[in-house]
Design a protein around this motif. Sequence first.
Motif, PDB file in Angstrom:
ATOM      1  N   ARG A 163       0.842  -1.191   0.000  1.00  0.00           N
ATOM      2  CA  ARG A 163       0.000   0.000   0.000  1.00  0.00           C
ATOM      3  C   ARG A 163       0.882   1.248   0.000  1.00  0.00           C
ATOM      4  NH1 ARG A 163      -1.415  -2.469   4.498  1.00  0.00           N
ATOM      5  NH2 ARG A 163      -0.969  -0.570   5.683  1.00  0.00           N
ATOM      6  N   ALA A 164       0.328   2.338  -0.526  1.00  0.00           N
ATOM      7  CA  ALA A 164       1.079   3.589  -0.562  1.00  0.00           C
ATOM      8  C   ALA A 164       1.433   4.059   0.839  1.00  0.00           C
ATOM      9  CB  ALA A 164       0.267   4.661  -1.297  1.00  0.00           C
ATOM     10  N   ASP A 165       0.510   3.897   1.794  1.00  0.00           N
ATOM     11  CA  ASP A 165       0.796   4.398   3.143  1.00  0.00           C
ATOM     12  C   ASP A 165       1.925   3.622   3.815  1.00  0.00           C
ATOM     13  OD1 ASP A 165      -0.650   2.080   3.537  1.00  0.00           O
ATOM     14  OD2 ASP A 165      -2.006   2.923   5.032  1.00  0.00           O
ATOM     15  N   ALA A 166       2.125   2.356   3.436  1.00  0.00           N
ATOM     16  CA  ALA A 166       3.236   1.585   3.993  1.00  0.00           C
ATOM     17  C   ALA A 166       4.574   2.129   3.478  1.00  0.00           C
ATOM     18  CB  ALA A 166       3.095   0.107   3.638  1.00  0.00           C
ATOM     19  N   VAL A 167       4.639   2.444   2.192  1.00  0.00           N
ATOM     20  CA  VAL A 167       5.866   3.013   1.629  1.00  0.00           C
ATOM     21  C   VAL A 167       6.131   4.388   2.230  1.00  0.00           C
ATOM     22  CG1 VAL A 167       7.038   3.709  -0.498  1.00  0.00           C
ATOM     23  CG2 VAL A 167       5.533   1.719  -0.508  1.00  0.00           C
ATOM     24  N   ILE A 168       5.090   5.186   2.357  1.00  0.00           N
ATOM     25  CA  ILE A 168       5.242   6.522   2.941  1.00  0.00           C
ATOM     26  C   ILE A 168       5.737   6.438   4.381  1.00  0.00           C
ATOM     27  CG2 ILE A 168       3.934   8.550   3.720  1.00  0.00           C
ATOM     28  CD1 ILE A 168       2.198   8.142   1.145  1.00  0.00           C
ATOM     29  N   GLN A 169       5.196   5.496   5.144  1.00  0.00           N
ATOM     30  CA  GLN A 169       5.648   5.330   6.521  1.00  0.00           C
ATOM     31  C   GLN A 169       7.118   4.924   6.564  1.00  0.00           C
ATOM     32  OE1 GLN A 169       4.407   6.249   9.235  1.00  0.00           O
ATOM     33  NE2 GLN A 169       5.781   5.270  10.711  1.00  0.00           N
ATOM     34  N   GLY A 170       7.551   4.093   5.616  1.00  0.00           N
ATOM     35  CA  GLY A 170       8.960   3.728   5.540  1.00  0.00           C
ATOM     36  C   GLY A 170       9.837   4.938   5.269  1.00  0.00           C
ATOM     37  N   PHE A 171       9.398   5.799   4.363  1.00  0.00           N
ATOM     38  CA  PHE A 171      10.155   7.018   4.105  1.00  0.00           C
ATOM     39  C   PHE A 171      10.189   7.921   5.342  1.00  0.00           C
ATOM     40  CE2 PHE A 171       9.365   6.512  -0.649  1.00  0.00           C
ATOM     41  CZ  PHE A 171      10.696   6.277  -0.936  1.00  0.00           C
ATOM     42  N   ARG A 172       9.072   8.010   6.054  1.00  0.00           N
ATOM     43  CA  ARG A 172       9.057   8.828   7.274  1.00  0.00           C
ATOM     44  C   ARG A 172      10.094   8.319   8.277  1.00  0.00           C
ATOM     45  NH1 ARG A 172       5.136  12.578   7.724  1.00  0.00           N
ATOM     46  NH2 ARG A 172       3.195  12.360   6.515  1.00  0.00           N
ATOM     47  N   GLN A 173      10.198   7.006   8.416  1.00  0.00           N
ATOM     48  CA  GLN A 173      11.173   6.439   9.343  1.00  0.00           C
ATOM     49  C   GLN A 173      12.598   6.756   8.903  1.00  0.00           C
ATOM     50  OE1 GLN A 173      10.868   4.845  12.366  1.00  0.00           O
ATOM     51  NE2 GLN A 173       8.768   5.626  12.162  1.00  0.00           N
ATOM     52  N   LEU A 174      12.858   6.661   7.604  1.00  0.00           N
ATOM     53  CA  LEU A 174      14.188   6.964   7.090  1.00  0.00           C
ATOM     54  C   LEU A 174      14.533   8.437   7.312  1.00  0.00           C
ATOM     55  CD1 LEU A 174      16.436   5.364   5.679  1.00  0.00           C
ATOM     56  CD2 LEU A 174      15.499   6.109   3.490  1.00  0.00           C
ATOM     57  N   ILE A 175      13.561   9.306   7.135  1.00  0.00           N
ATOM     58  CA  ILE A 175      13.764  10.738   7.385  1.00  0.00           C
ATOM     59  C   ILE A 175      14.100  10.976   8.848  1.00  0.00           C
ATOM     60  CG2 ILE A 175      12.590  12.980   7.449  1.00  0.00           C
ATOM     61  CD1 ILE A 175      11.015  11.961   4.933  1.00  0.00           C
ATOM     62  N   GLU A 176      13.353  10.323   9.763  1.00  0.00           N
ATOM     63  CA  GLU A 176      13.641  10.477  11.196  1.00  0.00           C
ATOM     64  C   GLU A 176      15.046  10.000  11.530  1.00  0.00           C
ATOM     65  OE1 GLU A 176      11.880  12.061  13.403  1.00  0.00           O
ATOM     66  OE2 GLU A 176      10.281  12.480  11.953  1.00  0.00           O
ATOM     67  N   MET A 177      15.447   8.882  10.945  1.00  0.00           N
ATOM     68  CA  MET A 177      16.792   8.362  11.175  1.00  0.00           C
ATOM     69  C   MET A 177      17.845   9.351  10.684  1.00  0.00           C
ATOM     70  SD  MET A 177      16.030   4.448   9.923  1.00  0.00           S
ATOM     71  CE  MET A 177      17.762   3.974   9.817  1.00  0.00           C
ATOM     72  N   ALA A 178      17.636   9.911   9.498  1.00  0.00           N
ATOM     73  CA  ALA A 178      18.601  10.859   8.943  1.00  0.00           C
ATOM     74  C   ALA A 178      18.730  12.084   9.834  1.00  0.00           C
ATOM     75  CB  ALA A 178      18.181  11.266   7.531  1.00  0.00           C
ATOM     76  N   HIS A 179      17.613  12.636  10.255  1.00  0.00           N
ATOM     77  CA  HIS A 179      17.659  13.849  11.065  1.00  0.00           C
ATOM     78  C   HIS A 179      18.240  13.576  12.450  1.00  0.00           C
ATOM     79  CE1 HIS A 179      14.389  15.864   8.365  1.00  0.00           C
ATOM     80  NE2 HIS A 179      15.588  15.867   7.822  1.00  0.00           N
TER      81      HIS A 179
ATOM     82  N   GLN B  49       2.075   6.653  -8.010  1.00  0.00           N
ATOM     83  CA  GLN B  49       1.720   8.055  -8.136  1.00  0.00           C
ATOM     84  C   GLN B  49       1.289   8.654  -6.794  1.00  0.00           C
ATOM     85  OE1 GLN B  49      -0.397   9.373 -11.646  1.00  0.00           O
ATOM     86  NE2 GLN B  49      -0.098   7.386 -12.633  1.00  0.00           N
ATOM     87  N   ALA B  50       0.649   7.853  -5.953  1.00  0.00           N
ATOM     88  CA  ALA B  50       0.268   8.347  -4.618  1.00  0.00           C
ATOM     89  C   ALA B  50       1.512   8.630  -3.771  1.00  0.00           C
ATOM     90  CB  ALA B  50      -0.636   7.329  -3.926  1.00  0.00           C
ATOM     91  N   VAL B  51       2.502   7.743  -3.838  1.00  0.00           N
ATOM     92  CA  VAL B  51       3.754   7.968  -3.097  1.00  0.00           C
ATOM     93  C   VAL B  51       4.462   9.207  -3.638  1.00  0.00           C
ATOM     94  CG1 VAL B  51       6.032   7.011  -2.570  1.00  0.00           C
ATOM     95  CG2 VAL B  51       4.007   5.533  -2.489  1.00  0.00           C
ATOM     96  N   ASN B  52       4.480   9.365  -4.949  1.00  0.00           N
ATOM     97  CA  ASN B  52       5.137  10.530  -5.537  1.00  0.00           C
ATOM     98  C   ASN B  52       4.474  11.834  -5.128  1.00  0.00           C
ATOM     99  OD1 ASN B  52       7.143   9.094  -6.812  1.00  0.00           O
ATOM    100  ND2 ASN B  52       6.223   9.171  -8.853  1.00  0.00           N
ATOM    101  N   ARG B  53       3.156  11.840  -5.048  1.00  0.00           N
ATOM    102  CA  ARG B  53       2.474  13.059  -4.589  1.00  0.00           C
ATOM    103  C   ARG B  53       2.921  13.421  -3.181  1.00  0.00           C
ATOM    104  NH1 ARG B  53      -1.945  10.915  -7.390  1.00  0.00           N
ATOM    105  NH2 ARG B  53      -2.734   9.893  -5.506  1.00  0.00           N
ATOM    106  N   TRP B  54       3.036  12.421  -2.342  1.00  0.00           N
ATOM    107  CA  TRP B  54       3.472  12.692  -0.965  1.00  0.00           C
ATOM    108  C   TRP B  54       4.912  13.202  -0.945  1.00  0.00           C
ATOM    109  CZ3 TRP B  54       7.432  10.671   1.982  1.00  0.00           C
ATOM    110  CH2 TRP B  54       7.437  11.059   3.328  1.00  0.00           C
TER     111      TRP B  54
END
Length: 422
Positions: free
Chosen positions: A304-320, A356-361
């Motif tokens: 699902r798009a929200d699963a990929v988005i959540q993965g990106f959110r976690q990676l962003i938190e790790m980076a910061h 496309q949903a992930v890209n919009r986010w």
Amino acid sequence: MTASRLTSLLRQGALALSFAAAATASVAAPTHWSPSWMAATQPLWDEHFVLPLGIPARFERQTLRQVARLSIGGTRLRVVISNEGGTAPLHIGAAHVARHASGSAVVEGTDRVLRFGGRSDVTVPPGARLVSDPVDLALPALSEVAVSLYLPTPSQPAGFHFDARQTLYIADGDLSAAARLPAAATSWSTRVYVSGLIVETPQAPVTVVALGDSITDGNGSTPGAHTRWPDALAERLAPRGVGVLNAGISGGRLLKDGMGRAALERAGRDVFAQPGVRAMVVLLGTNDIGWPGGPFAPQEPAVRADAVIQGFRQLIEMAHAHNVRIVGATIPSNERALEGTPLAGHHSPEKDTVRQAVNRWIRESGAFDAVVDVDALLRDPARPTRLKAAMDSGDHLHPGDAGYKAMAAAIDLDALLGIDGR
């Protein structure tokens, strides 16, 4: 005081000041070890996987020569040897490094013996990495080096990287010091054992890491030509003394293991452990979305798009949390991907809706420090679900040389490095 006595004292004082200045300059100008090249290591897979390993099952009494291009130069060099994925000790009987000329040949007069703790032979424990002693070899930015290893005993592949975009030469016997390997040497397109090059620089390291899948690894680019997008980014950043490391793995995914460990797992080793890491560029999601239900992961449910988005959110938190800037890249279109081959299955209308949903986010959320819109750059305006013909390598999944060059050119270097407060 006579004039001659005064002159003598002045000369002595000037000499003392010059010695003091030299000593101060020596203390005030330390050098640093800066990462200049890497190959992300992958686990070996078995014969049941859809792709073969593309490498011999073992090496014995053979010399392996591998070429890599530095991103930044330095006055001395260290080589990182990896036995990651190995289940037995790796015995290296001899190791050499030299500037690369062409093919399997090296530049005359540049050959150097690699030593580890003063020894020219070394045993690397299973799962470990070793760093060589420094080698006096001045290397300019964007120069090529060849690393030659002689393996005297049976050795299984380890420190493995599937898609090197560079030739691995294998010859019988100890030819690690040879200027050129014989024509009978076999060649492969994978990497083993050699996983990093570190150079000595006058300034502290500043490093950018590209974390991604086969599109970052450079599938579809011309082998040996250094035309992957991280290569082109390295060319742009070399004048600034910024190292660029390609941590792309073909078949890599964000959320789950693919042909490498999940990016959420390997980011700690491949990105945040790198000295001087200032920023990372993330281009992932193609395989998270495209693999399920296809030949690479036939039993996996759709993501699902929200699963990929959540993965990106976690990676962003790790980076910061590591004070690292993170640039997100949108996922390129892939209609007709690998069409007519046993590997087709990355694309469907349902999968493209998720993409496309992930890209919009990625574009609109503001979660990344900056965004590079790879999708908009590469897509065909007349058919946005497909790559533009001029950017396509021909398999409709990976860009070609022109596409990769355009991707690197689209990255705002100031936004990447956080200059001017961005």
